[in-house]
Design a protein around this motif. Structure first.
Motif, PDB file in Angstrom:
ATOM      1  N   TYR A  35       0.847  -1.181   0.000  1.00  0.00           N
ATOM      2  CA  TYR A  35       0.000   0.000   0.000  1.00  0.00           C
ATOM      3  C   TYR A  35       0.887   1.237   0.000  1.00  0.00           C
ATOM      4  CZ  TYR A  35      -3.817  -2.990   1.776  1.00  0.00           C
ATOM      5  OH  TYR A  35      -4.780  -3.963   1.940  1.00  0.00           O
ATOM      6  N   GLN A  37       0.517   5.326   1.347  1.00  0.00           N
ATOM      7  CA  GLN A  37      -0.311   6.200   2.170  1.00  0.00           C
ATOM      8  C   GLN A  37       0.052   7.641   1.883  1.00  0.00           C
ATOM      9  OE1 GLN A  37       0.189   6.008   6.493  1.00  0.00           O
ATOM     10  NE2 GLN A  37      -1.960   6.518   6.776  1.00  0.00           N
ATOM     11  N   GLY A  40      -4.798  12.799   2.436  1.00  0.00           N
ATOM     12  CA  GLY A  40      -6.002  13.016   1.647  1.00  0.00           C
ATOM     13  C   GLY A  40      -6.456  11.817   0.844  1.00  0.00           C
ATOM     14  N   HIS A  41      -5.628  10.763   0.832  1.00  0.00           N
ATOM     15  CA  HIS A  41      -5.985   9.573   0.061  1.00  0.00           C
ATOM     16  C   HIS A  41      -6.089   8.326   0.919  1.00  0.00           C
ATOM     17  CE1 HIS A  41      -5.769  11.294  -3.976  1.00  0.00           C
ATOM     18  NE2 HIS A  41      -4.752  12.006  -3.535  1.00  0.00           N
ATOM     19  N   GLY A  42      -5.623   8.380   2.142  1.00  0.00           N
ATOM     20  CA  GLY A  42      -5.639   7.181   2.962  1.00  0.00           C
ATOM     21  C   GLY A  42      -4.680   6.151   2.411  1.00  0.00           C
ATOM     22  N   LEU A  43      -5.055   4.879   2.530  1.00  0.00           N
ATOM     23  CA  LEU A  43      -4.243   3.787   2.005  1.00  0.00           C
ATOM     24  C   LEU A  43      -4.792   3.310   0.674  1.00  0.00           C
ATOM     25  CD1 LEU A  43      -3.304   3.563   5.050  1.00  0.00           C
ATOM     26  CD2 LEU A  43      -2.973   1.157   4.559  1.00  0.00           C
ATOM     27  N   LEU A  45      -4.087   0.419  -2.422  1.00  0.00           N
ATOM     28  CA  LEU A  45      -3.397  -0.823  -2.736  1.00  0.00           C
ATOM     29  C   LEU A  45      -2.650  -0.695  -4.055  1.00  0.00           C
ATOM     30  CD1 LEU A  45      -3.014  -3.833  -1.932  1.00  0.00           C
ATOM     31  CD2 LEU A  45      -5.029  -4.339  -3.333  1.00  0.00           C
ATOM     32  N   GLU A  59      -5.107  -0.895  -6.880  1.00  0.00           N
ATOM     33  CA  GLU A  59      -5.750   0.339  -7.346  1.00  0.00           C
ATOM     34  C   GLU A  59      -4.795   1.266  -8.096  1.00  0.00           C
ATOM     35  OE1 GLU A  59      -7.372   2.365  -4.019  1.00  0.00           O
ATOM     36  OE2 GLU A  59      -8.199   4.035  -5.174  1.00  0.00           O
ATOM     37  N   PHE A  90       3.571   0.857   2.849  1.00  0.00           N
ATOM     38  CA  PHE A  90       3.346  -0.184   3.849  1.00  0.00           C
ATOM     39  C   PHE A  90       3.185  -1.533   3.167  1.00  0.00           C
ATOM     40  CE2 PHE A  90       3.023   2.039   7.775  1.00  0.00           C
ATOM     41  CZ  PHE A  90       2.575   3.309   7.458  1.00  0.00           C
ATOM     42  N   PHE A 104       0.552  -5.357   9.402  1.00  0.00           N
ATOM     43  CA  PHE A 104       1.298  -4.345   8.677  1.00  0.00           C
ATOM     44  C   PHE A 104       2.720  -4.209   9.206  1.00  0.00           C
ATOM     45  CE2 PHE A 104      -1.632  -2.036   5.884  1.00  0.00           C
ATOM     46  CZ  PHE A 104      -2.830  -2.634   6.250  1.00  0.00           C
ATOM     47  N   PRO A 106       6.198  -1.656   9.529  1.00  0.00           N
ATOM     48  CA  PRO A 106       6.323  -0.302  10.083  1.00  0.00           C
ATOM     49  C   PRO A 106       6.345   0.790   9.041  1.00  0.00           C
ATOM     50  CG  PRO A 106       8.436  -1.377  10.079  1.00  0.00           C
ATOM     51  CD  PRO A 106       7.453  -2.396   9.629  1.00  0.00           C
TER      52      PRO A 106
ATOM     53  N   GLY B 105     -10.957   3.608   3.855  1.00  0.00           N
ATOM     54  CA  GLY B 105     -11.339   5.004   3.867  1.00  0.00           C
ATOM     55  C   GLY B 105     -10.116   5.889   4.024  1.00  0.00           C
ATOM     56  N   LYS B 106     -10.340   7.192   3.981  1.00  0.00           N
ATOM     57  CA  LYS B 106      -9.222   8.128   4.038  1.00  0.00           C
ATOM     58  C   LYS B 106      -8.741   8.393   5.454  1.00  0.00           C
ATOM     59  CE  LYS B 106     -10.339  10.264  -0.355  1.00  0.00           C
ATOM     60  NZ  LYS B 106     -10.641  11.498  -1.111  1.00  0.00           N
TER      61      LYS B 106
END
Lengths: 113, 114
Positions: A35, A37, A40-43, A45, A59, A90, A104, A106, B105-106
């Motif tokens: 992933y 991070q 504004g987008h989060g996680l 894939l 994604e 991550f 996950f 670190p 989600g964000k």
């Protein structure tokens, strides 16, 4: 028993360079994930793998390459780094799929100049 | 395709106060639902998950969440927060019968006032 580890933890590189982020897990989990991070987008894939030699896109796979020759390792390569790939990466693993608990690492903080 | 929305980017509560973090999902069938927590500088850790059955799910660290199909929601609650609960919280949704991915989600960042 280290669980899931990522290396390096921090990396600074330049645009156009190739970078490989390492991920290693000691549980023999079948599934592994990468992933990124971003604020504004989060996680999101990037790629995942259901088993050794089986990988599939997530994604946001463009600009990334993965391989999984051994169950415990899942390296992520940026073939030609771009500034938009500056992010925190991550790695995660799970026993039998994303619907199972994902464990996950670190994280690796990557800065592309 | 499934999607998940966390309407609140930041939430601030006083230590000892109750907490509710909102999560709304979009999916045509019964989803898998998750809450993960990320403490500063660390990876994510699963708090709880819902697959089926009892719609009130208990998790670690005193958290619970309730699945409400009619509202397409899976809100996270804790009756009394501690300063150590300051973190970022992510809701995630997966599709039953598929094993390819879950969508995060964000995130909602939780701040605790002393």
């Amino acid at each position: 028993d280290a669980g899931i580890t990522q290396s390096p933890r921090y990396k600074i590189t330049e645009t156009g360079r190739q970078v490989t982020l390492m991920c290693h897990q000691t549980w023999s989990h079948s599934y592994m994930f990468w992933y990124r991070q971003d604020l504004g987008h989060g996680l999101r894939l990037i790629y995942y793998s259901a088993a050794a030699d089986i990988t599939d896109k997530g994604e946001v796979p463009d600009g990334y390459v993965v391989s999984r020759s051994k169950t415990e390792n899942f390296p992520l390569t940026l073939e030609s780094a771009t500034r938009s790939q500056t992010s925190v990466y991550f790695c995660a693993s799970s026993i039998a799929g994303p619907q199972e608990t994902q464990y996950f690492g670190p994280g690796t903080r990557l800065l592309v100049l | 395709a499934q999607s998940v929305t966390q309407p609140d980017i930041h939430i601030t509560v006083s230590e000892g106060a109750s907490l509710e973090l909102r999560c709304n999902y979009s999916y045509g069938a019964t989803p898998y639902l998750f809450w993960y927590v990320q403490s500063p500088g660390q990876g994510l850790q699963l708090l709880l998950k819902y697959f089926s059955g009892d719609t009130l799910v208990q998790g670690i660290k005193g958290f619970e969440a309730e699945f409400k199909r009619s509202q397409s929601s899976f809100n996270l609650r804790k009756p009394s927060v501690h300063w150590s609960d300051a973190a970022e919280y992510f809701c995630a949704v997966g599709a039953q019968g598929r094993d390819d991915k879950i969508i995060f989600g964000k995130g909602t960042r939780l701040h605790i006032l002393p």
